[in-house]
Design a protein around this motif. Structure first.
Motif, PDB file in Angstrom:
ATOM      1  N   PRO A  26     -28.391  17.284  21.309  1.00  0.00           N
ATOM      2  CA  PRO A  26     -29.371  18.351  21.028  1.00  0.00           C
ATOM      3  C   PRO A  26     -30.816  17.855  21.024  1.00  0.00           C
ATOM      4  CG  PRO A  26     -27.510  18.522  19.537  1.00  0.00           C
ATOM      5  CD  PRO A  26     -27.330  17.241  20.310  1.00  0.00           C
ATOM      6  N   VAL A  27     -31.031  16.635  20.566  1.00  0.00           N
ATOM      7  CA  VAL A  27     -32.393  16.087  20.548  1.00  0.00           C
ATOM      8  C   VAL A  27     -32.909  15.926  21.973  1.00  0.00           C
ATOM      9  CG1 VAL A  27     -33.781  14.068  19.946  1.00  0.00           C
ATOM     10  CG2 VAL A  27     -32.084  14.912  18.342  1.00  0.00           C
ATOM     11  N   ARG A  28     -32.057  15.458  22.872  1.00  0.00           N
ATOM     12  CA  ARG A  28     -32.484  15.283  24.262  1.00  0.00           C
ATOM     13  C   ARG A  28     -32.720  16.621  24.949  1.00  0.00           C
ATOM     14  NH1 ARG A  28     -29.650   9.970  26.812  1.00  0.00           N
ATOM     15  NH2 ARG A  28     -30.467   8.532  25.269  1.00  0.00           N
ATOM     16  N   VAL A  29     -31.979  17.630  24.578  1.00  0.00           N
ATOM     17  CA  VAL A  29     -32.215  18.967  25.123  1.00  0.00           C
ATOM     18  C   VAL A  29     -33.580  19.476  24.665  1.00  0.00           C
ATOM     19  CG1 VAL A  29     -31.440  21.373  25.065  1.00  0.00           C
ATOM     20  CG2 VAL A  29     -29.767  19.539  25.336  1.00  0.00           C
ATOM     21  N   ILE A  30     -33.910  19.260  23.400  1.00  0.00           N
ATOM     22  CA  ILE A  30     -35.218  19.671  22.877  1.00  0.00           C
ATOM     23  C   ILE A  30     -36.334  18.914  23.587  1.00  0.00           C
ATOM     24  CG2 ILE A  30     -36.705  19.654  20.825  1.00  0.00           C
ATOM     25  CD1 ILE A  30     -34.129  20.166  19.187  1.00  0.00           C
ATOM     26  N   GLN A  66     -42.263  11.456  20.291  1.00  0.00           N
ATOM     27  CA  GLN A  66     -41.815  11.064  18.953  1.00  0.00           C
ATOM     28  C   GLN A  66     -40.304  11.242  18.802  1.00  0.00           C
ATOM     29  OE1 GLN A  66     -43.590   9.500  16.656  1.00  0.00           O
ATOM     30  NE2 GLN A  66     -45.348   9.555  18.028  1.00  0.00           N
ATOM     31  N   LEU A  67     -39.774  12.351  19.323  1.00  0.00           N
ATOM     32  CA  LEU A  67     -38.328  12.573  19.271  1.00  0.00           C
ATOM     33  C   LEU A  67     -37.589  11.506  20.068  1.00  0.00           C
ATOM     34  CD1 LEU A  67     -38.137  16.444  19.665  1.00  0.00           C
ATOM     35  CD2 LEU A  67     -37.526  15.111  17.638  1.00  0.00           C
ATOM     36  N   TRP A  68     -38.122  11.118  21.223  1.00  0.00           N
ATOM     37  CA  TRP A  68     -37.495  10.086  22.049  1.00  0.00           C
ATOM     38  C   TRP A  68     -37.479   8.745  21.313  1.00  0.00           C
ATOM     39  CZ3 TRP A  68     -34.429   9.737  26.010  1.00  0.00           C
ATOM     40  CH2 TRP A  68     -34.279   8.511  26.648  1.00  0.00           C
ATOM     41  N   ARG A  69     -38.601   8.387  20.710  1.00  0.00           N
ATOM     42  CA  ARG A  69     -38.660   7.126  19.954  1.00  0.00           C
ATOM     43  C   ARG A  69     -37.659   7.121  18.819  1.00  0.00           C
ATOM     44  NH1 ARG A  69     -44.316   5.804  17.921  1.00  0.00           N
ATOM     45  NH2 ARG A  69     -43.147   4.127  16.980  1.00  0.00           N
ATOM     46  N   ARG A  70     -37.576   8.234  18.097  1.00  0.00           N
ATOM     47  CA  ARG A  70     -36.628   8.328  16.989  1.00  0.00           C
ATOM     48  C   ARG A  70     -35.185   8.227  17.488  1.00  0.00           C
ATOM     49  NH1 ARG A  70     -36.787  13.508  13.233  1.00  0.00           N
ATOM     50  NH2 ARG A  70     -35.592  14.340  14.953  1.00  0.00           N
ATOM     51  N   ASP A  71     -34.904   8.869  18.618  1.00  0.00           N
ATOM     52  CA  ASP A  71     -33.561   8.821  19.201  1.00  0.00           C
ATOM     53  C   ASP A  71     -33.221   7.396  19.638  1.00  0.00           C
ATOM     54  OD1 ASP A  71     -31.163  10.174  20.224  1.00  0.00           O
ATOM     55  OD2 ASP A  71     -31.960   9.633  22.201  1.00  0.00           O
ATOM     56  N   ARG A 107     -34.473   4.571  18.454  1.00  0.00           N
ATOM     57  CA  ARG A 107     -34.283   3.737  17.262  1.00  0.00           C
ATOM     58  C   ARG A 107     -32.921   3.966  16.633  1.00  0.00           C
ATOM     59  NH1 ARG A 107     -39.625   4.908  14.150  1.00  0.00           N
ATOM     60  NH2 ARG A 107     -39.489   6.466  15.617  1.00  0.00           N
ATOM     61  N   SER A 108     -32.488   5.231  16.561  1.00  0.00           N
ATOM     62  CA  SER A 108     -31.189   5.521  15.966  1.00  0.00           C
ATOM     63  C   SER A 108     -30.062   4.960  16.829  1.00  0.00           C
ATOM     64  CB  SER A 108     -31.002   7.006  15.724  1.00  0.00           C
ATOM     65  OG  SER A 108     -30.947   7.708  16.954  1.00  0.00           O
ATOM     66  N   GLY A 128     -26.429  -1.805  16.923  1.00  0.00           N
ATOM     67  CA  GLY A 128     -26.490  -3.032  16.143  1.00  0.00           C
ATOM     68  C   GLY A 128     -25.507  -3.018  14.994  1.00  0.00           C
ATOM     69  N   GLY A 129     -25.321  -1.865  14.362  1.00  0.00           N
ATOM     70  CA  GLY A 129     -24.368  -1.756  13.252  1.00  0.00           C
ATOM     71  C   GLY A 129     -22.940  -1.850  13.713  1.00  0.00           C
TER      72      GLY A 129
END
Length: 91
Positions: free
Chosen positions: A18-22, A73-78, A80-81, A87-88
């Motif tokens: 959904p974030v990438r669609v936005i 900003q949404l791309w950077r947040r995506d 990082r997550s 990594g986890g």
């Protein structure tokens, strides 16, 4: 002589979230608004003496800036997550 088969790296499928669609909508909206010329080819309503045709396009310059910043900003947040999740999972 026989040739060794090529070893290709695994193909990672692009995940549509959904974030990438936005993000996509934020980036496509200005193009759609500007390419749909019939929606703004008029003189009225004028704003401080400037015909609608001109001030509508100038307004989209500002809107496009805000939408592009939001998409970034949404791309950077995506990203990082995703890095955090990758990594986890490796640990």
């Amino acid at each position: 002589m026989s040739e060794a088969p090529e070893v290709k790296p695994p193909v990672v499928a692009a995940v549509v979230t959904p974030v990438r669609v936005i993000i996509g909508l934020c980036l496509v909206a200005p193009f759609v608004a500007m390419l749909w010329v019939g929606s703004y080819t008029k003189v009225d309503p004028a704003f401080i003496g400037i015909p609608f045709f001109y001030w509508y396009q100038m307004l989209w310059v500002l809107i496009s800036t805000v939408l592009t910043m939001t998409a970034y900003q949404l791309w950077r947040r995506d990203q990082r997550s995703r890095e955090t999740a990758k990594g986890g999972a490796a640990e």
